[in-house]
Write an enzyme that holds these catalytic residues in place. Structure first.
Site, short mmCIF file in Angstrom:
data_model
loop_
_atom_site.label_atom_id
_atom_site.label_comp_id
_atom_site.label_asym_id
_atom_site.label_seq_id
_atom_site.Cartn_x
_atom_site.Cartn_y
_atom_site.Cartn_z
CB SER A 1 -6.25 -2.96 10.73
OG SER A 1 -6.95 -4.24 10.37
CB ILE B 1 -10.88 -21.57 1.27
CG1 ILE B 1 -10.88 -21.20 -0.15
CG2 ILE B 1 -12.04 -21.05 1.81
CD1 ILE B 1 -11.95 -20.84 -0.78
CD GLN C 1 2.87 -8.84 11.60
OE1 GLN C 1 3.11 -9.38 10.46
NE2 GLN C 1 1.89 -8.65 12.57
N GLY D 1 8.69 -4.82 2.33
CA GLY D 1 8.79 -3.83 1.17
C GLY D 1 9.63 -4.35 0.11
CB ILE E 1 -0.95 0.09 1.22
CG1 ILE E 1 -1.75 -1.14 1.26
CG2 ILE E 1 -1.80 1.26 1.43
CD1 ILE E 1 -2.37 -1.42 2.37
CE1 TYR F 1 -1.79 -5.52 11.17
CE2 TYR F 1 -4.10 -6.21 10.97
CZ TYR F 1 -2.79 -5.60 10.75
OH TYR F 1 -3.08 -4.64 9.58
CB ILE G 1 -8.36 -10.88 -3.70
CG1 ILE G 1 -9.83 -10.71 -3.46
CG2 ILE G 1 -8.44 -10.69 -5.32
CD1 ILE G 1 -10.53 -9.36 -3.70
CG LEU H 1 13.69 -2.03 1.85
CD1 LEU H 1 15.04 -2.19 0.93
CD2 LEU H 1 12.65 -1.78 0.98
#
Ligand SMILES: NC(=O)c1ccc[n+]([C@@H]2O[C@H](COP(=O)([O-])OP(=O)(O)OC[C@H]3O[C@@H](n4cnc5c(N)ncnc54)[C@H](O)[C@@H]3O)[C@@H](O)[C@H]2O)c1
Length: 344
Positions: free
Chosen positions: A149, A233, A108, A62, A38, A175, A218, A59
């Site tokens: 989030s 799944i 994270q 990233g 993002i 999280y 996705i 990184l």
């Protein structure tokens, strides 16, 4: 592929993007986690708006290659610093740069990884954020835009969906808890130090530059189906998510940087999609009909999620532009391109 994507991103620019450009041109903004999935989209979008952008990223997940568009829009190697948000080096950079706005995306970012290693999650997501906030106070930063989030809301009872920003934060994962904790720190820093903030509660963000096994629902399904593997799944597939496309999120972040809004804002599609529908759409787009494999549900993951996005409309003038069918098509195309060796 990257050029194709730049073209797609440009086509998605809208009135609200123009508004962000008019208000942000010339501003100095640091994006932590700017080399991430993002963050790299946010960095490119801010550069397009005429912002002087600097990136801080260790990184760990990233990649410099994700900043390809950003480099074409004027980012230079000197604008990117490979540092940890927990470090004094990072704090020193913020103090030296004295940006107008800090967009804090370094984290994270994996819910399952946080379940496996909650201490690492807390260390990066909480301690790293507090380190950054202290530096922001010292540098007299005008605004912090935080990537919060939907996981902060935890298991929301069905009758309380779509979830609004007034929902009590009852995270059901480490999280979600670390993100909610940072939100409380932001509120505290605002009261104690006058540090303004906008916290964007992001839904399930997806897009073409994130795929493979670590990439979210996705991208994982698209990668499996394109490679003729049965998608795995978790649970029974009837769990729902609110999927929002990455360029829409980048636009919301840019609008948040204008400082016209404050507090918590949901950034989502406002639409509830179940995982089996994703499998079906991916199959249709990819021209493959592959039955999924069902694996045990991940503890702490919400059964249903859909978010109320009225506040984002009202206070940011933002609304999502990319529907899930269009977004899935872009992801499947990107996976196909990568399979054929075209860089993304
Ligand atoms: N992807 C989603 O669906 C989603 C949903 C809600 C919130 N978010 C949040 O959005 C932000 C970006 O997520 P993403 O999906 O792009 O994930 P990502 O892993 O691609 O991005 C995180 C970035 O932070 C960097 N980073 C990690 N630890 C760091 C550290 N200690 N110091 C400096 N840099 C560090 C990584 O290298 C990476 O570039 C995160 O804060 C995440 O929690 C993401």
């Amino acid at each position: 592929m990257v050029d194709e994507q730049d073209g797609a991103s440009r086509r998605l620019e809208t009135d609200s993007a123009n508004r962000a450009r008019n208000r942000l041109s010339g501003a100095r903004i640091v994006v932590t986690g700017g080399a991430g999935f993002i963050g790299s989209e946010v960095t490119a979008s801010l550069l397009r708006a005429g912002v002087d952008v600097k990136v801080v990223d260790d990184l760990s997940t990233g990649r410099m290659s994700l900043l390809g568009s950003a480099f074409r829009f004027g980012l230079t190697d000197r604008d990117v610093r490979v540092v940890d948000v927990r470090s004094s080096e990072c704090a020193d950079l913020i103090v030296r740069w004295r940006p107008d706005v800090v967009v804090h995306m370094a984290a994270q970012a994996s819910l399952p990884a946080a379940l496996r290693a909650p201490l690492v999650d807390a260390d990066i997501n909480i301690r790293g954020s507090v380190n950054l906030l202290q530096a922001c106070v010292q540098a007299e930063v005008g605004l912090v835009v935080f990537a919060a989030s939907a996981a902060m809301y935890g298991q929301v009872p069905p009758e309380q969906l779509p979830v609004t920003e007034a929902q009590p934060l009852t995270p059901s994962s480490p999280y979600g808890l670390s993100k909610a904790t940072v939100l409380h720190y932001l509120e505290l820093f605002q009261r104690h130090h006058g540090l303004a903030h906008v916290a964007l509660a992001l839904a399930n963000v997806y897009g073409p530059r994130r795929f493979g096994s670590g990439g979210g629902v996705i991208p994982k399904i698209a990668t499996d189906v394109v490679h003729a593997r049965r998608p795995r799944i978790t649970g029974d597939g009837h769990q729902t998510r609110d999927f929002v496309y990455v360029t829409d999120v980048a636009e919301a972040v840019a609008l948040a940087c204008t400082g016209e809004a404050s507090g918590l804002i949901n950034i989502a599609s406002g639409k509830e999609t179940n995982v089996l529908e994703v499998v079906e759409t991916v199959g249709r787009v990819a021209g493959a009909d592959i039955a999924p494999v069902f694996t045990p549900a991940v503890p702490g993951e919400a059964r249903r999620m859909v978010m109320d996005i009225r506040r984002a409309r009202e206070v940011l003038g933002w609304q999502p532009k990319v529907d899930v069918g269009t977004g899935i098509t872009a992801v499947v195309r990107a996976v196909h391109a990568a399979q054929q060796g075209v860089a993304v």
